[in-house]
Each structure stands twice: as structure tokens, then as C-alpha cells.
Design a protein around this motif. Structure first.
Motif, PDB file in Angstrom:
ATOM      1  N   ALA A  68       0.812  -1.214   0.000  1.00 45.77           N
ATOM      2  CA  ALA A  68       0.000   0.000   0.000  1.00 45.77           C
ATOM      3  C   ALA A  68       0.846   1.266   0.000  1.00 45.77           C
ATOM      4  N   ALA A  69       1.920   1.299   0.789  1.00 46.60           N
ATOM      5  CA  ALA A  69       2.751   2.504   0.853  1.00 46.60           C
ATOM      6  C   ALA A  69       3.426   2.785  -0.489  1.00 46.60           C
ATOM      7  N   ALA A  70       3.914   1.755  -1.143  1.00 45.43           N
ATOM      8  CA  ALA A  70       4.533   1.947  -2.465  1.00 45.43           C
ATOM      9  C   ALA A  70       3.484   2.390  -3.480  1.00 45.43           C
ATOM     10  N   ALA A  71       2.306   1.802  -3.427  1.00 42.40           N
ATOM     11  CA  ALA A  71       1.232   2.173  -4.353  1.00 42.40           C
ATOM     12  C   ALA A  71       0.766   3.609  -4.125  1.00 42.40           C
ATOM     13  N   ALA A  72       0.815   4.064  -2.880  1.00 44.25           N
ATOM     14  CA  ALA A  72       0.372   5.419  -2.557  1.00 44.25           C
ATOM     15  C   ALA A  72       1.242   6.478  -3.229  1.00 44.25           C
ATOM     16  N   ARG A  73       2.456   6.124  -3.572  1.00 41.91           N
ATOM     17  CA  ARG A  73       3.355   7.059  -4.242  1.00 41.91           C
ATOM     18  C   ARG A  73       3.221   6.990  -5.760  1.00 41.91           C
ATOM     19  N   SER A  74       2.239   6.268  -6.241  1.00 47.04           N
ATOM     20  CA  SER A  74       2.036   6.055  -7.662  1.00 47.04           C
ATOM     21  C   SER A  74       0.672   6.594  -8.080  1.00 47.04           C
ATOM     22  N   SER A  75       0.604   7.219  -9.230  1.00 46.71           N
ATOM     23  CA  SER A  75      -0.680   7.747  -9.688  1.00 46.71           C
ATOM     24  C   SER A  75      -1.693   6.625  -9.918  1.00 46.71           C
TER      25      SER A  75
ATOM     26  N   ASP B 101       2.470   9.618   3.725  1.00 46.33           N
ATOM     27  CA  ASP B 101       3.048   8.325   3.371  1.00 46.33           C
ATOM     28  C   ASP B 101       3.151   7.431   4.598  1.00 46.33           C
ATOM     29  N   GLU B 102       3.519   8.020   5.745  1.00 49.59           N
ATOM     30  CA  GLU B 102       3.654   7.243   6.967  1.00 49.59           C
ATOM     31  C   GLU B 102       2.317   6.699   7.429  1.00 49.59           C
ATOM     32  N   ALA B 103       1.237   7.388   7.106  1.00 51.41           N
ATOM     33  CA  ALA B 103      -0.083   6.947   7.530  1.00 51.41           C
ATOM     34  C   ALA B 103      -0.498   5.667   6.812  1.00 51.41           C
ATOM     35  N   ILE B 104       0.097   5.376   5.689  1.00 52.24           N
ATOM     36  CA  ILE B 104      -0.213   4.173   4.929  1.00 52.24           C
ATOM     37  C   ILE B 104       0.908   3.171   5.156  1.00 52.24           C
ATOM     38  N   ALA B 105       0.558   2.060   5.741  1.00 52.17           N
ATOM     39  CA  ALA B 105       1.552   1.061   6.113  1.00 52.17           C
ATOM     40  C   ALA B 105       2.089   0.315   4.894  1.00 52.17           C
TER      41      ALA B 105
ATOM     42  N   LEU C 205      -6.263   2.873  -4.028  1.00 57.18           N
ATOM     43  CA  LEU C 205      -6.275   3.104  -2.587  1.00 57.18           C
ATOM     44  C   LEU C 205      -7.385   4.089  -2.211  1.00 57.18           C
ATOM     45  N   THR C 206      -8.591   3.581  -2.234  1.00 60.74           N
ATOM     46  CA  THR C 206      -9.746   4.401  -1.902  1.00 60.74           C
ATOM     47  C   THR C 206      -9.784   4.651  -0.400  1.00 60.74           C
ATOM     48  N   ASP C 207     -10.522   5.664  -0.008  1.00 56.65           N
ATOM     49  CA  ASP C 207     -10.677   5.950   1.422  1.00 56.65           C
ATOM     50  C   ASP C 207     -11.244   4.746   2.153  1.00 56.65           C
ATOM     51  N   GLU C 208     -12.201   4.081   1.534  1.00 55.62           N
ATOM     52  CA  GLU C 208     -12.805   2.898   2.149  1.00 55.62           C
ATOM     53  C   GLU C 208     -11.769   1.795   2.373  1.00 55.62           C
ATOM     54  N   LEU C 209     -10.940   1.550   1.382  1.00 61.08           N
ATOM     55  CA  LEU C 209      -9.908   0.525   1.498  1.00 61.08           C
ATOM     56  C   LEU C 209      -8.892   0.877   2.591  1.00 61.08           C
ATOM     57  N   LEU C 210      -8.586   2.162   2.699  1.00 59.94           N
ATOM     58  CA  LEU C 210      -7.629   2.626   3.701  1.00 59.94           C
ATOM     59  C   LEU C 210      -8.250   2.778   5.086  1.00 59.94           C
ATOM     60  N   GLY C 211      -9.574   2.626   5.162  1.00 64.66           N
ATOM     61  CA  GLY C 211     -10.250   2.706   6.452  1.00 64.66           C
ATOM     62  C   GLY C 211     -10.335   4.117   7.010  1.00 64.66           C
TER      63      GLY C 211
END
Length: 179
Positions: A73-80, A129-133, A86-92
Motif C-alpha cells: 500500500a505505501a509503495a502504491a500510494a506514491r504512484s498515480s 506516506d507514513e499513515a499508509i503502512a 487506494l480508496t478511502d474505504e480501502l484505507l479505512g
């Protein structure tokens, strides 16, 4: 480097198509693109990878909500493309309704708030970024009924994950034709 493909299960087996995600801005757009790949309500898998960093699988079954799995998830969060998955629902977290435009000055800051410096932007980006593990996120059982258990999915290496998934599905040849 990114690679994205659609795998649609049909009566004749799996069909693959290379796909451009340049016009895809949301998960809903991605689900609509997947549904267009299958005139029936068959299973369509959207496979996305960023070389050596992460991979994602989106499963669309007819009109049901898409199911999502992301390997890191953290690597994906840095990608368009990762941000689409990574929807809000998926991230909780609560959906981001955006800023209240009435309380913003023309420069985008709130009334009376100083404009953020570049250093503040870097700190804010680092904290988001830190918020996403690091690690997998989403529905690890997404491919269970297709022959890839959640345990197998979680141990796949980002470098060859899509090939391994396609092989388990019996779709490696059709995937390689669009790679």
C-alpha cells in the motif's frame, strides 16, 4: 515502468487486452473500463504492476462493487495508478470531502492562515506516506475461487506476480501476448 492489462473470463477461456489508464481517474472509471471488456457479466481482472515495487488486482464481477488487492500500500500510494486503487474505504478512513471553498483564500489557504512553504509540503507528504503502512492491503481472497489462495497471493514477489497469477489462472499465454 507500469504495466496494466485486463483479463476477461469468457466461455472460451481468458482473453487479455492491454489497457491504457491515462484517462482513468477513479476506481469507478477503472471498473467501467473493466466492464466494457466483457459484454457478459463475466469476471474481469485488472492487473497493474509497477516494476519491482508493487502490484494490484481489481476484480469486477458484473455490476458488483470492485474488489481490490494491493501488494504494498505505501509503495502504491506514491504512484498515480496506485492512488486510484487506494480508496478511502480501502484505507479505512473517512472520505475526503475536499476543502470548504468558502473558507479558502485565492491562494488555497484558509482565511488568516499563512501560505505553506515548500518545507511544509514535504513534511505533509511524508506524514501522509507514513499513515499508509507498507505491506498488502485489501481483499486477499480476491482470487481464491480462481485457484490463487490468499497465502499464495501474499507471498508473490512484485517482479513476477502478474505472470504467476496468470499462470495459475491458465492465462499466461494470453497475458504474454499483450505484455
Amino acid at each position: 515502468m507500469y504495466f496494466a492489462a485486463l483479463l476477461a473470463r469468457t466461455e472460451d477461456g481468458w482473453e487479455a487486452s492491454d489497457t491504457e489508464l491515462d484517462d482513468v481517474e477513479t476506481l469507478a472509471d477503472l471498473a467501467d473500463l473493466a466492464r466494457q471488456a466483457s459484454p457478459e457479466d463475466d469476471i474481469v481482472l485488472v492487473l497493474i504492476e509497477q516494476e519491482d515495487a508493487w502490484f494490484g488486482v481489481v476484480r469486477v464481477d458484473g455490476e458488483e462493487d470492485p474488489r481490490i488487492y494491493v501488494s504494498d500500500a505505501a509503495a502504491a500510494a506514491r504512484s498515480s495508478y496506485g492512488e486510484i486503487l487506494l480508496t478511502d474505504e480501502l484505507l479505512g478512513r473517512e472520505p475526503d470531502d475536499g476543502a470548504d471553498l468558502d473558507s479558502l483564500d485565492l491562494d488555497g489557504t484558509e482565511d488568516g492562515e499563512p501560505a505553506a512553504s515548500d518545507d511544509d509540503d514535504d513534511e505533509e507528504e511524508a506524514s501522509s506516506d507514513e499513515a499508509i503502512a507498507h505491506g498488502p492491503l485489501g481483499d486477499a481472497e480476491i482470487l481464491d475461487d480462481l485457484g490463487v489462495s490468499q497465502k499464495e497471493l501474499r507471498i508473490l514477489d512484485a517482479e513476477d506476480a502478474l505472470s504467476a497469477i496468470a499462470e495459475a489462472l491458465g492465462a499466461s499465454e494470453v497475458l504474454e501476448t499483450v505484455r
